[in-house]
Structures are given as structure tokens and as C-alpha cells.
Scaffold this motif. Structure first.
Motif, PDB file in Angstrom:
ATOM      1  N   PRO A  98       0.837  -1.210   0.000  1.00 27.92           N
ATOM      2  CA  PRO A  98       0.000   0.000   0.000  1.00 27.92           C
ATOM      3  C   PRO A  98       0.866   1.253   0.000  1.00 27.92           C
ATOM      4  O   PRO A  98       1.939   1.280   0.615  1.00 27.92           O
ATOM      5  N   LEU A  99       0.409   2.258  -0.707  1.00 29.42           N
ATOM      6  CA  LEU A  99       1.072   3.551  -0.737  1.00 29.42           C
ATOM      7  C   LEU A  99       0.297   4.518   0.148  1.00 29.42           C
ATOM      8  O   LEU A  99      -0.901   4.361   0.358  1.00 29.42           O
ATOM      9  N   THR A 100       0.971   5.520   0.664  1.00 28.31           N
ATOM     10  CA  THR A 100       0.278   6.565   1.404  1.00 28.31           C
ATOM     11  C   THR A 100      -0.724   7.204   0.455  1.00 28.31           C
ATOM     12  O   THR A 100      -0.352   7.660  -0.628  1.00 28.31           O
ATOM     13  N   SER A 101      -1.979   7.198   0.857  1.00 31.04           N
ATOM     14  CA  SER A 101      -3.053   7.593  -0.058  1.00 31.04           C
ATOM     15  C   SER A 101      -4.059   8.507   0.626  1.00 31.04           C
ATOM     16  O   SER A 101      -4.159   8.537   1.849  1.00 31.04           O
ATOM     17  N   THR A 102      -4.820   9.207  -0.203  1.00 28.49           N
ATOM     18  CA  THR A 102      -5.902  10.070   0.250  1.00 28.49           C
ATOM     19  C   THR A 102      -7.199   9.584  -0.389  1.00 28.49           C
ATOM     20  O   THR A 102      -7.237   9.292  -1.585  1.00 28.49           O
TER      21      THR A 102
END
Length: 138
Positions: A98-102
Motif C-alpha cells: 500500500p502507498l500513502t493515499s488520500t
């Protein structure tokens, strides 16, 4: 799909409408084959969208910014899951990262903005049940 802080004339974009996927990059060299295409990868069990492949990613040079946006299906979230527990995930040799996401709840999209090439070229929106101290699954 603008990338904040960058002139829209310097942004190369690709869209895959059927999957609700968009990628925008600012790079010194963007190859002609850069784009999005259907992926044959097996999605993770917690996928909330179809996997999508970013073509030409390895040939990007002098990357300044990459913005990945995916539409996701909130009905696929597990019971009791927060609607904000969604992340863009990238397939790596070790699995889905997972990537840092909004999350945009109104548009049901999830977005990640990076200042480098993502660690893989196949992406998916997925349920992200890790807390801030655990980055083990998407």
C-alpha cells in the motif's frame, strides 16, 4: 488531473476509463508507450477495483511527481471497515504494497502522490487495514 505545484503543460496523463484509473506524471522523459492498460495480475483478496498496469513506467526519466487515482467500489469493503481505510496498492515481488493515499469519499476515489517511480507497475485500490505502525498489507 493536475498535480499541485506543477504547470499543467508539463504533466503527461493517461486514463483508462472502464477501470476509473488515471495517472499523471511530471518527468524529464516520458516515452510514447506511457499509458494505462488492463492487467492480467491476480488482484489481492481485499481489492476494491480491477488491477491496472502502468505501461512505460520503467522508461520514465527524471521523475518529479507521479499521481495515481483509482475509482473504488465501497460496497466491497469488509463489514465494519471505515470508508477511509482504502489505499492505492502496487504489486511488488513481495506482494501488494500500500502507498500513502488520500480518499475522496464523495467521488469514491483513492489517490497517491509520489516524488519517485512507484515500486511496481501494477496498481489496484485495496482495503488498507494497517494502522500507522504496521505497513504489512493493502
Amino acid at each position: 488531473m493536475a498535480i499541485p505545484g506543477y504547470d499543467s503543460d508539463s504533466v503527461a496523463e493517461a486514463t483508462l476509463e472502464y477501470a476509473g484509473a488515471r495517472v499523471a506524471v511530471v518527468a524529464g522523459v516520458v516515452p510514447d508507450e506511457f499509458g494505462l492498460e488492463r492487467s492480467d495480475s491476480e488482484p489481492p483478496v481485499d481489492a476494491l477495483s480491477d488491477p491496472v498496469h502502468i505501461a512505460g513506467l520503467d522508461d520514465l526519466k527524471a521523475i518529479e511527481a507521479v499521481r495515481i487515482s483509482l475509482v473504488y467500489d465501497p460496497s466491497k469493503l469488509p463489514p465494519g471497515a471505515s470508508p477511509t481505510d482504502v489505499a492505492v496498492a502496487v504489486e511488488t515481488d513481495d506482494g501488494w504494497e500500500p502507498l500513502t493515499s488520500t480518499v475522496d469519499l464523495e467521488e469514491t476515489t483513492v489517490e497517491a502522490v509520489l516524488n519517485e517511480r512507484p515500486p511496481g507497475s501494477t496498481i489496484v485500490a485495496g482495503y488498507d487495514d494497517r494502522d500507522d505502525s504496521d505497513a504489512s498489507s493493502a
